[in-house]
Design a protein around this motif. Structure first.
Motif, mmCIF file in Angstrom:
data_model
loop_
_atom_site.group_PDB
_atom_site.id
_atom_site.type_symbol
_atom_site.label_atom_id
_atom_site.label_comp_id
_atom_site.label_asym_id
_atom_site.label_seq_id
_atom_site.Cartn_x
_atom_site.Cartn_y
_atom_site.Cartn_z
ATOM 1 N N LYS A 106 0.609 10.522 1.673
ATOM 2 C CA LYS A 106 0.903 11.653 2.543
ATOM 3 C C LYS A 106 2.323 11.587 3.093
ATOM 4 O O LYS A 106 3.035 12.596 3.124
ATOM 5 C CB LYS A 106 -0.092 11.692 3.701
ATOM 6 N N SER A 107 2.755 10.408 3.511
ATOM 7 C CA SER A 107 4.052 10.262 4.168
ATOM 8 C C SER A 107 5.150 9.758 3.251
ATOM 9 O O SER A 107 6.313 9.687 3.660
ATOM 10 C CB SER A 107 3.917 9.327 5.377
ATOM 11 N N GLY A 108 4.790 9.349 2.047
ATOM 12 C CA GLY A 108 5.800 8.862 1.107
ATOM 13 C C GLY A 108 6.294 7.470 1.421
ATOM 14 O O GLY A 108 7.431 7.111 1.074
ATOM 15 N N ASN A 109 5.449 6.653 2.053
ATOM 16 C CA ASN A 109 5.867 5.322 2.474
ATOM 17 C C ASN A 109 5.213 4.225 1.643
ATOM 18 O O ASN A 109 4.079 4.372 1.169
ATOM 19 C CB ASN A 109 5.491 5.087 3.938
ATOM 20 N N LEU A 110 5.922 3.113 1.502
ATOM 21 C CA LEU A 110 5.322 1.860 1.046
ATOM 22 C C LEU A 110 5.054 1.028 2.282
ATOM 23 O O LEU A 110 5.942 0.865 3.137
ATOM 24 C CB LEU A 110 6.264 1.098 0.108
ATOM 25 N N LEU A 111 3.845 0.483 2.392
ATOM 26 C CA LEU A 111 3.437 -0.249 3.577
ATOM 27 C C LEU A 111 3.094 -1.686 3.246
ATOM 28 O O LEU A 111 2.503 -1.969 2.206
ATOM 29 C CB LEU A 111 2.194 0.398 4.214
ATOM 30 N N LYS A 112 3.454 -2.583 4.152
ATOM 31 C CA LYS A 112 2.915 -3.934 4.119
ATOM 32 C C LYS A 112 1.965 -4.045 5.298
ATOM 33 O O LYS A 112 2.317 -3.680 6.426
ATOM 34 C CB LYS A 112 4.009 -4.990 4.223
ATOM 35 N N VAL A 113 0.748 -4.514 5.031
ATOM 36 C CA VAL A 113 -0.255 -4.600 6.092
ATOM 37 C C VAL A 113 -0.745 -6.036 6.190
ATOM 38 O O VAL A 113 -0.689 -6.796 5.221
ATOM 39 C CB VAL A 113 -1.441 -3.631 5.847
ATOM 40 N N ASP A 114 -1.227 -6.387 7.376
ATOM 41 C CA ASP A 114 -1.738 -7.735 7.555
ATOM 42 C C ASP A 114 -3.211 -7.796 7.154
ATOM 43 O O ASP A 114 -3.771 -6.831 6.612
ATOM 44 C CB ASP A 114 -1.498 -8.227 8.982
ATOM 45 N N ALA A 115 -3.833 -8.923 7.445
ATOM 46 C CA ALA A 115 -5.216 -9.135 7.008
ATOM 47 C C ALA A 115 -6.183 -8.139 7.631
ATOM 48 O O ALA A 115 -7.272 -7.917 7.095
ATOM 49 C CB ALA A 115 -5.644 -10.567 7.355
ATOM 50 N N TYR A 116 -5.788 -7.527 8.740
ATOM 51 C CA TYR A 116 -6.676 -6.595 9.439
ATOM 52 C C TYR A 116 -6.216 -5.147 9.266
ATOM 53 O O TYR A 116 -6.603 -4.262 10.016
ATOM 54 C CB TYR A 116 -6.750 -6.980 10.923
ATOM 55 N N ARG A 123 -5.880 8.811 0.858
ATOM 56 C CA ARG A 123 -4.476 8.854 1.272
ATOM 57 C C ARG A 123 -3.698 7.633 0.777
ATOM 58 O O ARG A 123 -2.485 7.704 0.611
ATOM 59 C CB ARG A 123 -4.408 8.943 2.799
ATOM 60 N N TYR A 124 -4.416 6.536 0.554
ATOM 61 C CA TYR A 124 -3.736 5.270 0.268
ATOM 62 C C TYR A 124 -4.093 4.725 -1.108
ATOM 63 O O TYR A 124 -5.190 4.944 -1.618
ATOM 64 C CB TYR A 124 -4.102 4.228 1.331
ATOM 65 N N ARG A 125 -3.143 4.020 -1.679
ATOM 66 C CA ARG A 125 -3.377 3.299 -2.935
ATOM 67 C C ARG A 125 -2.748 1.919 -2.792
ATOM 68 O O ARG A 125 -1.605 1.784 -2.332
ATOM 69 C CB ARG A 125 -2.742 4.040 -4.107
ATOM 70 N N SER A 126 -3.497 0.880 -3.162
ATOM 71 C CA SER A 126 -2.983 -0.483 -3.007
ATOM 72 C C SER A 126 -2.530 -1.046 -4.346
ATOM 73 O O SER A 126 -3.062 -0.689 -5.402
ATOM 74 C CB SER A 126 -4.052 -1.389 -2.390
ATOM 75 N N PHE A 127 -1.549 -1.917 -4.292
ATOM 76 C CA PHE A 127 -1.018 -2.597 -5.475
ATOM 77 C C PHE A 127 -1.688 -3.968 -5.583
ATOM 78 O O PHE A 127 -1.318 -4.915 -4.889
ATOM 79 C CB PHE A 127 0.496 -2.770 -5.357
ATOM 80 N N ASP A 128 -2.683 -4.069 -6.464
ATOM 81 C CA ASP A 128 -3.484 -5.287 -6.582
ATOM 82 C C ASP A 128 -3.111 -6.154 -7.784
ATOM 83 O O ASP A 128 -3.690 -7.215 -7.976
ATOM 84 C CB ASP A 128 -4.969 -4.921 -6.686
ATOM 85 N N THR A 129 -2.184 -5.691 -8.588
ATOM 86 C CA THR A 129 -1.824 -6.428 -9.795
ATOM 87 C C THR A 129 -0.327 -6.326 -10.024
ATOM 88 O O THR A 129 0.327 -5.385 -9.550
ATOM 89 C CB THR A 129 -2.587 -5.891 -11.025
ATOM 90 N N LEU A 130 0.218 -7.274 -10.774
ATOM 91 C CA LEU A 130 1.653 -7.250 -11.078
ATOM 92 C C LEU A 130 2.035 -6.019 -11.900
ATOM 93 O O LEU A 130 3.193 -5.589 -11.871
ATOM 94 C CB LEU A 130 2.050 -8.529 -11.814
ATOM 95 N N PHE A 131 1.090 -5.437 -12.622
ATOM 96 C CA PHE A 131 1.373 -4.222 -13.388
ATOM 97 C C PHE A 131 1.740 -3.043 -12.478
ATOM 98 O O PHE A 131 2.297 -2.043 -12.930
ATOM 99 C CB PHE A 131 0.172 -3.831 -14.246
ATOM 100 N N ASP A 132 1.405 -3.135 -11.182
ATOM 101 C CA ASP A 132 1.676 -2.029 -10.263
ATOM 102 C C ASP A 132 3.115 -1.995 -9.750
ATOM 103 O O ASP A 132 3.548 -0.980 -9.194
ATOM 104 C CB ASP A 132 0.748 -2.122 -9.044
ATOM 105 N N VAL A 184 0.857 -1.183 0.000
ATOM 106 C CA VAL A 184 0.000 0.000 0.000
ATOM 107 C C VAL A 184 0.896 1.237 0.000
ATOM 108 O O VAL A 184 1.887 1.293 0.736
ATOM 109 C CB VAL A 184 -0.910 0.015 1.242
ATOM 110 N N VAL A 185 0.567 2.223 -0.836
ATOM 111 C CA VAL A 185 1.280 3.496 -0.844
ATOM 112 C C VAL A 185 0.572 4.466 0.092
ATOM 113 O O VAL A 185 -0.639 4.683 -0.017
ATOM 114 C CB VAL A 185 1.316 4.114 -2.262
ATOM 115 N N ASP A 186 1.335 5.026 1.028
ATOM 116 C CA ASP A 186 0.845 6.128 1.853
ATOM 117 C C ASP A 186 1.315 7.411 1.168
ATOM 118 O O ASP A 186 2.465 7.819 1.304
ATOM 119 C CB ASP A 186 1.417 6.017 3.267
#
Length: 465
Positions: A89-99, A132-141, A85-87
């Motif tokens: 606002k903060s310029g971060n790439l995030l890995k998040v769990d199922a919750y 604020r967030y954008r998720s990478f749902d495909t390999l094209f991302d 997930v791209v944050d």
């Protein structure tokens, strides 16, 4: 002539198996549908991602007023994985769990420590539905993620703490540049000029599709790609006389506009006959756009009589399942990659399981003695054994982690829990596998049965635990 015996599930590599989340009987299905990109068409992702990165970098430099120091940023193939997930606002790439708890955060080339993550994400969770967030749902991302994190590192270095870069504008500029390479045709023109470089031919793909047809299934191709690109790619993958690949399908729909395809929009438009030799539409079964209701009318099959194969978590799998009730088969190349890495570590994984069970037992005994006023010497001995076990567990975990992405580890897991992507696969896909041709290993009347779901109190008691 007798049909050849198919091997049982355990006799071919784990990376080529089909995995089940919900019971699915192939015999009950009337139609099988397929996305093209990253589903039927297997990209050489290193070649594709590098090209996409370089073209998008050019686009960013045209769109944004960035310092000249960013021009020589380099592509890192391991910088991003699916499910991040791209944050903005903060310029971060995030890995998040199922919750949606943030478990890892990368800012440029630096990973944030626990305290830094806590300061930025006080609740521990993120609300992914906000702008604020954008998720990478495909390999094209993935090229977008690699480019963004490289640019964040470079603009931070240039700013050197004197000012705060506008990370949101940078993210949106990168997103626009990546979209621009698709919209202006520059990315696809490079690909179609050198198809061998960008695609991996699967010799078992056509036999798999033919096997489905021989079993009486109707097949359709449903892709967001435009007709010229679809024709070029499918001709390359299937071969034969120009346009003959269309004969594998009862229906072909290009420029589908998924996920919007799964809401009512009207009928598709016939592709002009003979306009492109690689997609000639000789039988009048090739269309532009339309919607899922038009598709079902053309096939005479609807709802759960259709199994759709796709790679995009949202555009292919979730929307086809939730909106129109199709059964879903998710194609996930990362399954093959990760299983190939894990299989040589089977004994390590088993030892880790034994060590963790031993630690659980030791901690329980120690806690029992502590609360019951037990012998201090015995408690000290157990404490030493726990410390020894923790050290052994750490060594085994490090060995297993080294088999995965050096920054993000497994795309499906975060520690002992499922990652957001792992949970999506379990929730949205009826079945999943690494490539379509893996179905050649199974009979066309196969009943895919979900494994027993083990609750914590049943673990170690039920047979499959």
């Amino acid at each position: 002539m007798a049909k050849p015996m198919l091997p049982p599930d355990s006799t071919f590599p784990a990376a080529r198996r089909v995995f089940t989340n919900r019971n699915l009987r192939l015999e009950s299905l009337g139609a099988f549908g397929f996305d093209m990109d990253h589903t039927l068409a297997i990209y050489d992702t290193r070649q594709f991602d590098r090209l996409s990165f370089e073209l998008a970098l050019d686009g960013v430099l045209r769109r944004l007023d960035l310092p000249p120091e960013v021009r020589d940023v380099r592509w890192d193939p391991a910088a991003a994985v699916r499910g991040l997930v791209v944050d903005k606002k903060s310029g971060n790439l995030l890995k998040v769990d199922a919750y949606h708890h943030v478990t890892r955060a990368r800012h440029g080339e630096k990973f944030l420590d626990k305290e830094e993550r806590r300061d930025l994400y006080a609740s521990g969770r993120v609300r992914l539905g906000t702008g604020r967030y954008r998720s990478f749902d495909t390999l094209f991302d993935l090229p977008e993620g690699s480019l963004y994190t490289a640019l964040v590192a470079r603009v931070d270095a240039v700013a050197a703490g004197r000012s705060r870069p506008d990370y949101r504008a940078l993210s949106e500029g990168v997103r626009a540049a990546v979209d621009g390479t698709h919209a202006d045709g520059s990315l696809k023109s490079h690909i179609t000029a050198d198809l061998d470089r960008f695609f991996t031919r699967d010799p078992h793909l056509v036999p798999t599709l033919q096997k489905f047809r021989d079993a009486g299934k109707k097949l359709f191709l449903l892709t967001n790609s435009e007709p010229s690109y679809t024709g070029a790619v499918m001709q390359h993958l299937v071969g034969g006389e120009p346009g003959s690949w269309v004969g594998l399908f009862d229906l072909v729909i290009c420029s589908a506009g998924k996920p919007g395809f799964f809401v009512k929009r009207g009928d598709g438009e016939p592709i002009p006959v003979g306009q492109d030799a690689r997609l000639p539409n000789r039988n009048g079964n090739c269309f532009l756009g339309g919607d899922s209701f038009f598709l079902e009318k053309q096939l005479g099959i609807s709802g759960d009589g259709i199994l759709y194969f796709g790679d995009h978590t949202y555009g292919d799998i979730l929307r086809s399942k939730k909106s129109v009730g199709w059964r879903t088969a998710m194609i996930i190349p990362e399954v093959e990659e990760e299983l190939q890495a894990l299989v040589p570590l089977i004994e390590t994984l088993r030892e880790l399981g034994r060590v963790e069970k031993s630690l659980d037992d030791l901690v329980m005994r120690k806690d029992h003695l502590r609360t019951g006023g037990g012998d201090p010497d015995e408690i000290a001995a157990l404490t030493a054994l726990v410390t020894q076990g923790l050290g052994r567990r750490g060594g085994l975990q490090r060995k297993i982690k080294s088999a995965f992405n050096p920054h993000w580890e497994s795309v499906f897991r975060e520690g002992r829990a499922a990652s957001r992507l792992g949970r999506q696969v379990m929730e949205f896909a009826c079945i999943y596998t690494s490539r379509v041709s893996n179905f050649l290993n199974y009979p066309t009347d196969k009943f895919f049965a979900r494994p027993v779901e083990i609750l914590p109190h049943e673990r170690g008691i039920l047979p499959e635990s």
